[in-house]
Scaffold this active site. Structure first.
Site, PDB file in Angstrom:
ATOM      1  N   SER A  72       0.875  -1.181   0.000  1.00 37.18           N
ATOM      2  CA  SER A  72       0.000   0.000   0.000  1.00 37.18           C
ATOM      3  C   SER A  72       0.904   1.220   0.000  1.00 37.18           C
ATOM      4  O   SER A  72       2.088   1.117   0.366  1.00 37.18           O
ATOM      5  CB  SER A  72      -0.850   0.007   1.276  1.00 37.18           C
ATOM      6  N   TYR A 116      -2.145  -1.218  10.384  1.00 36.71           N
ATOM      7  CA  TYR A 116      -2.100  -1.325   8.921  1.00 36.71           C
ATOM      8  C   TYR A 116      -0.767  -0.788   8.391  1.00 36.71           C
ATOM      9  O   TYR A 116      -0.110  -1.417   7.568  1.00 36.71           O
ATOM     10  CB  TYR A 116      -3.279  -0.541   8.346  1.00 36.71           C
TER      11      TYR A 116
HETATM   12  P1  NAD Z   1     -11.540  -6.139   0.245  1.00 36.14           P
HETATM   13  O1  NAD Z   1     -12.135  -6.035   1.598  1.00 36.14           O
HETATM   14  O2  NAD Z   1     -12.348  -5.797  -0.946  1.00 36.14           O
HETATM   15  O3  NAD Z   1     -10.987  -7.635   0.007  1.00 36.14           O
HETATM   16  C1  NAD Z   1     -10.248  -8.298   0.985  1.00 36.14           C
HETATM   17  C2  NAD Z   1     -10.162  -9.758   0.609  1.00 36.14           C
HETATM   18  O4  NAD Z   1      -9.430 -10.436   1.652  1.00 36.14           O
HETATM   19  C3  NAD Z   1     -11.524 -10.441   0.511  1.00 36.14           C
HETATM   20  O5  NAD Z   1     -11.479 -11.420  -0.506  1.00 36.14           O
HETATM   21  C4  NAD Z   1     -11.665 -11.102   1.883  1.00 36.14           C
HETATM   22  O6  NAD Z   1     -12.543 -12.221   1.873  1.00 36.14           O
HETATM   23  C5  NAD Z   1     -10.221 -11.530   2.118  1.00 36.14           C
HETATM   24  N1  NAD Z   1      -9.919 -11.784   3.513  1.00 36.14           N
HETATM   25  C6  NAD Z   1     -10.130 -10.980   4.590  1.00 36.14           C
HETATM   26  N2  NAD Z   1      -9.745 -11.618   5.708  1.00 36.14           N
HETATM   27  C7  NAD Z   1      -9.251 -12.817   5.327  1.00 36.14           C
HETATM   28  C8  NAD Z   1      -8.706 -13.927   6.024  1.00 36.14           C
HETATM   29  N3  NAD Z   1      -8.579 -13.939   7.358  1.00 36.14           N
HETATM   30  N4  NAD Z   1      -8.324 -15.000   5.314  1.00 36.14           N
HETATM   31  C9  NAD Z   1      -8.467 -15.027   3.965  1.00 36.14           C
HETATM   32  N5  NAD Z   1      -8.976 -14.018   3.253  1.00 36.14           N
HETATM   33  C10 NAD Z   1      -9.376 -12.937   3.936  1.00 36.14           C
HETATM   34  O7  NAD Z   1     -10.190  -5.280   0.327  1.00 36.14           O
HETATM   35  P2  NAD Z   1      -9.275  -4.617  -0.802  1.00 36.14           P
HETATM   36  O8  NAD Z   1      -9.426  -3.160  -0.685  1.00 36.14           O
HETATM   37  O9  NAD Z   1      -9.487  -5.274  -2.114  1.00 36.14           O
HETATM   38  O10 NAD Z   1      -7.836  -4.968  -0.230  1.00 36.14           O
HETATM   39  C11 NAD Z   1      -7.016  -5.977  -0.787  1.00 36.14           C
HETATM   40  C12 NAD Z   1      -5.570  -5.676  -0.455  1.00 36.14           C
HETATM   41  O11 NAD Z   1      -5.198  -4.437  -1.040  1.00 36.14           O
HETATM   42  C13 NAD Z   1      -5.292  -5.536   1.048  1.00 36.14           C
HETATM   43  O12 NAD Z   1      -4.034  -6.107   1.358  1.00 36.14           O
HETATM   44  C14 NAD Z   1      -5.261  -4.048   1.237  1.00 36.14           C
HETATM   45  O13 NAD Z   1      -4.481  -3.685   2.348  1.00 36.14           O
HETATM   46  C15 NAD Z   1      -4.623  -3.613  -0.056  1.00 36.14           C
HETATM   47  N6  NAD Z   1      -4.844  -2.211  -0.390  1.00 36.14           N
HETATM   48  C16 NAD Z   1      -6.113  -1.722  -0.545  1.00 36.14           C
HETATM   49  C17 NAD Z   1      -6.286  -0.394  -0.883  1.00 36.14           C
HETATM   50  C18 NAD Z   1      -7.641   0.216  -1.114  1.00 36.14           C
HETATM   51  O14 NAD Z   1      -7.712   1.453  -1.239  1.00 36.14           O
HETATM   52  N7  NAD Z   1      -8.705  -0.560  -1.217  1.00 36.14           N
HETATM   53  C19 NAD Z   1      -5.166   0.427  -1.033  1.00 36.14           C
HETATM   54  C20 NAD Z   1      -3.901  -0.091  -0.845  1.00 36.14           C
HETATM   55  C21 NAD Z   1      -3.754  -1.432  -0.535  1.00 36.14           C
END
Ligand code: NAD
Length: 266
Positions: free
Chosen positions: A148, A161
């Site tokens: 991130s 985080y």
């Molecule tokens: P999201 O909530 O849409 O998806 C998260 C996914 O992780 C889902 O498939 C969920 O079922 C799974 N998950 C959660 N807990 C779990 C567990 N204990 N075991 C297995 N799977 C699990 O979130 P997102 O925004 O798509 O985030 C995905 C990644 O991207 C994360 O690592 C997040 O930190 C990173 N990220 C997101 C953003 C953003 O703005 N959305 C920005 C930077 C980084």
């Protein structure tokens, strides 16, 4: 004239990709891009699993799902064994599963700290610990860690985080050094805000806290941090992952690629 090469749009044909947390958001976007490039997918995560499988299968790729909880090392080991059995050894590993909780350090629930460190950081250690030896034995492989912009900068209220995301960039560097003389590469992608359920919750919380409309809360969240005032898309991150799997990226090792609308340029 050279006839079109039917496999040119499928550079990852025959490869097996495992994307953790790929039933939603960025993980599903990456899984879809890898599938469009020809890879077969091991999906993981909770929620609407059938919809995720249908989305991957619509590209013509195979998709299976394993329900491993990323807080549990033994389930992570079982997931890699399941991948081997169903689709063959993992060529592409994307460590994407992640959760968020926003609170100041003095009010941060201990169980949320532990869960964020386990899911956003330690799970990548456990997947790599099992998958890297297999990749080395097969000469090549790709590991992509979804960090991130919070791997590079901090934000108040996001201690666990930010700690986990800084940690995963360190882990990425070490894994890249340990594989530097092999055909395995390990890199990280550092997105800014992407409109997924993880961010929608922050928008909803902001709207409630400051009595804002959903549109105003979305604009405020972006405006405070992301100079472009646009969300990054899961598709863009998926395309970046496909690039990291290409030969052009074979000497990228331990990189942290920002895709953040200018957030970290400030
Ligand atoms: P999201 O909530 O849409 O998806 C998260 C996914 O992780 C889902 O498939 C969920 O079922 C799974 N998950 C959660 N807990 C779990 C567990 N204990 N075991 C297995 N799977 C699990 O979130 P997102 O925004 O798509 O985030 C995905 C990644 O991207 C994360 O690592 C997040 O930190 C990173 N990220 C997101 C953003 C953003 O703005 N959305 C920005 C930077 C980084």
């Amino acid at each position: 004239m050279t006839p079109p090469n039917p496999v040119s749009n499928q550079p990852l044909a025959g490869k097996t990709a495992l994307v953790t947390g790929s039933t939603s958001g960025i993980g599903l976007g990456i899984a879809t891009a890898l599938a469009q490039a020809g890879a077969n997918l091991v999906l993981n995560g909770f929620g609407d699993i059938d919809a995720a499988i249908r989305q991957i299968e619509a590209t013509g790729a195979k998709a299976v799902h394993h329900p491993a909880d990323m807080t549990r090392p033994e389930e992570i080991e079982a997931m890699i064994a399941f991948a081997n059995e169903k689709l063959g050894a993992v060529d592409i590993l994307v460590n994407n599963a992640g959760i968020q909780h926003v609170a100041t350090i003095d009010e941060f629930p201990v169980d949320r700290w532990d869960a964020i460190i386990a899911i956003n950081l330690s799970s990548a250690f456990h997947t790599m610990r099992v998958a890297l030896p297999q990749m080395r034995a097969r000469i090549c492989g790709r590991v992509i860690n979804i960090a991130s912009v919070h791997g590079l900068v901090g934000s108040a209220g996001k201690s666990a985080y930010v700690a986990a995301k800084h940690g995963i960039l360190g882990l990425t560097k070490v894994a890249a050094l340990e594989t530097a003389r092999t055909g395995v590469t390990v890199n990280a992608i550092c997105p800014g805000f992407v409109l997924t359920p993880l961010v929608q919750k922050q928008i909803d919380d902001l709207a409630a806290r400051d009595s804002l409309s959903p549109d105003a809360a979305r604009a405020k969240l972006l405006g405070d941090k992301q100079p472009s005032a646009q969300f990054v898309t899961a598709q863009q991150i998926g395309d970046m992952a496909v690039f990291l799997c290409s030969d052009a990226a074979s000497e990228m090792r331990g990189s942290a690629l920002q895709i953040d609308g200018g957030w970290s340029a400030q």
